[in-house]
Design a protein around this motif. Structure first.
Motif, mmCIF file in Angstrom:
data_model
loop_
_atom_site.group_PDB
_atom_site.id
_atom_site.type_symbol
_atom_site.label_atom_id
_atom_site.label_comp_id
_atom_site.label_asym_id
_atom_site.label_seq_id
_atom_site.Cartn_x
_atom_site.Cartn_y
_atom_site.Cartn_z
ATOM 1 N N GLY A 38 -30.677 84.458 79.831
ATOM 2 C CA GLY A 38 -29.583 84.848 80.712
ATOM 3 C C GLY A 38 -29.200 86.283 80.414
ATOM 4 O O GLY A 38 -28.971 86.631 79.244
ATOM 5 N N VAL A 39 -29.143 87.139 81.429
ATOM 6 C CA VAL A 39 -28.909 88.569 81.189
ATOM 7 C C VAL A 39 -27.808 89.100 82.099
ATOM 8 O O VAL A 39 -27.554 88.571 83.180
ATOM 9 C CB VAL A 39 -30.190 89.405 81.400
ATOM 10 N N LYS A 40 -27.191 90.182 81.632
ATOM 11 C CA LYS A 40 -26.170 90.862 82.434
ATOM 12 C C LYS A 40 -26.374 92.371 82.292
ATOM 13 O O LYS A 40 -26.669 92.857 81.196
ATOM 14 C CB LYS A 40 -24.768 90.453 81.979
ATOM 15 N N VAL A 56 -41.779 84.166 79.913
ATOM 16 C CA VAL A 56 -40.369 84.518 79.738
ATOM 17 C C VAL A 56 -39.746 84.654 81.118
ATOM 18 O O VAL A 56 -40.222 85.432 81.946
ATOM 19 C CB VAL A 56 -40.196 85.839 78.958
ATOM 20 N N ARG A 57 -38.709 83.875 81.359
ATOM 21 C CA ARG A 57 -38.014 83.919 82.650
ATOM 22 C C ARG A 57 -36.613 84.483 82.441
ATOM 23 O O ARG A 57 -35.929 84.125 81.474
ATOM 24 C CB ARG A 57 -37.942 82.513 83.252
ATOM 25 N N VAL A 58 -36.201 85.362 83.341
ATOM 26 C CA VAL A 58 -34.899 86.019 83.234
ATOM 27 C C VAL A 58 -33.971 85.478 84.320
ATOM 28 O O VAL A 58 -34.355 85.365 85.483
ATOM 29 C CB VAL A 58 -35.061 87.550 83.376
ATOM 30 N N LEU A 59 -32.757 85.121 83.921
ATOM 31 C CA LEU A 59 -31.744 84.614 84.846
ATOM 32 C C LEU A 59 -30.581 85.591 84.866
ATOM 33 O O LEU A 59 -29.893 85.779 83.858
ATOM 34 C CB LEU A 59 -31.266 83.228 84.399
ATOM 35 N N SER A 60 -30.350 86.237 86.009
ATOM 36 C CA SER A 60 -29.272 87.213 86.102
ATOM 37 C C SER A 60 -27.915 86.521 86.135
ATOM 38 O O SER A 60 -27.703 85.555 86.881
ATOM 39 C CB SER A 60 -29.435 88.075 87.363
ATOM 40 N N LEU A 61 -26.985 87.051 85.342
ATOM 41 C CA LEU A 61 -25.618 86.546 85.296
ATOM 42 C C LEU A 61 -24.634 87.594 85.796
ATOM 43 O O LEU A 61 -23.429 87.464 85.591
ATOM 44 C CB LEU A 61 -25.267 86.120 83.865
ATOM 45 N N ASP A 62 -25.157 88.626 86.450
ATOM 46 C CA ASP A 62 -24.282 89.651 87.014
ATOM 47 C C ASP A 62 -23.318 89.005 88.008
ATOM 48 O O ASP A 62 -23.684 88.131 88.784
ATOM 49 C CB ASP A 62 -25.109 90.722 87.725
ATOM 50 N N GLY A 63 -22.078 89.443 87.959
ATOM 51 C CA GLY A 63 -21.070 88.882 88.855
ATOM 52 C C GLY A 63 -20.255 87.781 88.216
ATOM 53 O O GLY A 63 -19.203 87.404 88.749
ATOM 54 N N MET A 64 -20.699 87.258 87.078
ATOM 55 C CA MET A 64 -19.941 86.217 86.383
ATOM 56 C C MET A 64 -18.991 86.912 85.406
ATOM 57 O O MET A 64 -19.411 87.720 84.580
ATOM 58 C CB MET A 64 -20.880 85.252 85.678
ATOM 59 N N LYS A 65 -17.709 86.613 85.506
ATOM 60 C CA LYS A 65 -16.676 87.374 84.805
ATOM 61 C C LYS A 65 -16.496 86.975 83.349
ATOM 62 O O LYS A 65 -16.043 87.774 82.537
ATOM 63 C CB LYS A 65 -15.339 87.215 85.540
ATOM 64 N N ARG A 66 -16.805 85.755 83.011
ATOM 65 C CA ARG A 66 -16.548 85.271 81.658
ATOM 66 C C ARG A 66 -17.468 85.931 80.633
ATOM 67 O O ARG A 66 -18.528 86.440 80.962
ATOM 68 C CB ARG A 66 -16.711 83.760 81.601
ATOM 69 N N SER A 67 -17.059 85.850 79.371
ATOM 70 C CA SER A 67 -17.919 86.290 78.282
ATOM 71 C C SER A 67 -19.238 85.537 78.356
ATOM 72 O O SER A 67 -19.273 84.346 78.689
ATOM 73 C CB SER A 67 -17.257 86.015 76.930
ATOM 74 N N LEU A 68 -20.315 86.207 78.010
ATOM 75 C CA LEU A 68 -21.621 85.555 78.063
ATOM 76 C C LEU A 68 -21.671 84.322 77.166
ATOM 77 O O LEU A 68 -22.363 83.348 77.482
ATOM 78 C CB LEU A 68 -22.714 86.545 77.664
#
Length: 316
Positions: A38-40, A56-68
């Motif tokens: 999971g990346v931001k 290796v698969r990357v999951l975008s977490l951009d737009g999610m406000k909480r701490s990773l």
């Protein structure tokens, strides 16, 4: 082909070196588990630095406000393997640990519970008048109530006297997907909807964020996996999961505790370079073997620097 186990981690662009070296340490050791990251705030180039390892698969977490750290369960729920193994990205493997990652039984979770002597540091300022060597009753009562609201029911009594670290855990996602969903739902219910870092001591019952919620679930979710009797990731120097718990991180500098693993960690950097892999950037001086003695000498300053920066930030 459905794989048995996926290693899952998370980080923003500031943790690129950490994620890269976590994956590199696994590949150097001959481990072939797929990774889900999971990346931001990642660039396409940063993503390619990770995916070049293969599987290796990357999951975008951009737009999610909480701490990773509050999104661990969210990322784990995206695996397509029978098991999911969480590993914090400021960590590495000292050798091939494929055979000990997953729990011994599919009914269990591979997870390390603290000893009573470790508990006061984890619950500092949150003892509620008790000795701090076990989870305070007030916190357990709050956890039980919140689990009942999220899951529709909760155990009457807690399963464990002490809490465990959320830096590593492994369990059957096929069998305990509902448990992971409850963990995620609890985090969405009780944790701040903003980035507060990895800890928020203003929270009375969940100051350790993801760790607090995971321990709440393990204690009170009725169908939670049972914690494995023996944690196996800290027994053999050649087969460790090493988590760098404090700042600076090794790609920024060294703490006294982390420096014990300077040679092993730097050897991962050297291996990656020898394989012709694209590195996250120029090798930081703190990850160069030729600067080992200098890094040792600078530990007091490198440890103090982030503490001073944090205090100055609070003042201004």
């Amino acid at each position: 082909m459905v794989r048995d186990n996926t290693i899952v981690t998370i980080g923003d662009i500031n943790y690129l070196w950490g994620i890269f070296l976590l994956i590199a340490s696994a590949r150097k050791a001959g481990m072939d588990e797929p990774f889900l990251v999971g990346v931001k705030k990642f660039t396409p180039e940063a993503e390619r630095v990770l995916t070049q390892f293969g599987d290796v698969r990357v999951l975008s977490l951009d737009g999610m406000k909480r701490s990773l750290t509050c999104l661990k369960a969210h990322v784990m729920l995206n695996v397509d393997s029978e098991y999911a193994t969480w590993a914090d990205s400021d960590a590495f493997f000292t050798g091939n640990v494929s055979g000990i990652l997953m729990p011994a039984s599919p009914d269990e979770i591979h997870f390390r519970l603290r000893t009573p002597s470790e508990m006061p540091a984890a619950f500092r300022d949150h003892e509620f008048g008790e000795d701090g060597r076990s989870i305070p009753k007030a916190i357990l009562d709050a956890w039980r109530k919140d689990i009942a609201e999220v899951a529709g029911e909760a155990r009457g009594e807690p399963r464990y006297a002490t809490s465990g670290s959320a830096s590593f855990c492994s369990f059957s996602m096929a069998r305990f997907r509902k448990f992971a969903e409850i963990w995620h739902e609890l985090q969405m219910k009780v944790l701040p909807e903003r980035d507060v870092g990895v800890e928020d001591r203003s929270l009375l019952y969940y100051h350790q964020l993801d760790e607090s919620t995971l321990n709440a679930c393990l204690n009170f979710v009725k169908d939670a996996p049972r914690v494995q009797d023996v944690y196996r990731m800290d027994k053999d120097r050649d087969r460790l999961f090493v988590h760098f718990i404090a700042r600076p991180k090794p790609w920024e500098g060294w703490t006294k505790r982390a420096f014990r693993f300077f040679d092993e960690y730097v050897s991962v950097v050297e291996w990656a370079a020898s394989q012709g892999l694209v590195l996250p950037g120029p090798i930081p001086g703190c990850l160069m073997r030729s600067r080992k003695n200098l890094m040792r000498a600078l530990i007091p300053w490198m440890t103090l620097k982030p503490k001073l920066a944090k205090r100055l930030k609070r003042l201004f």
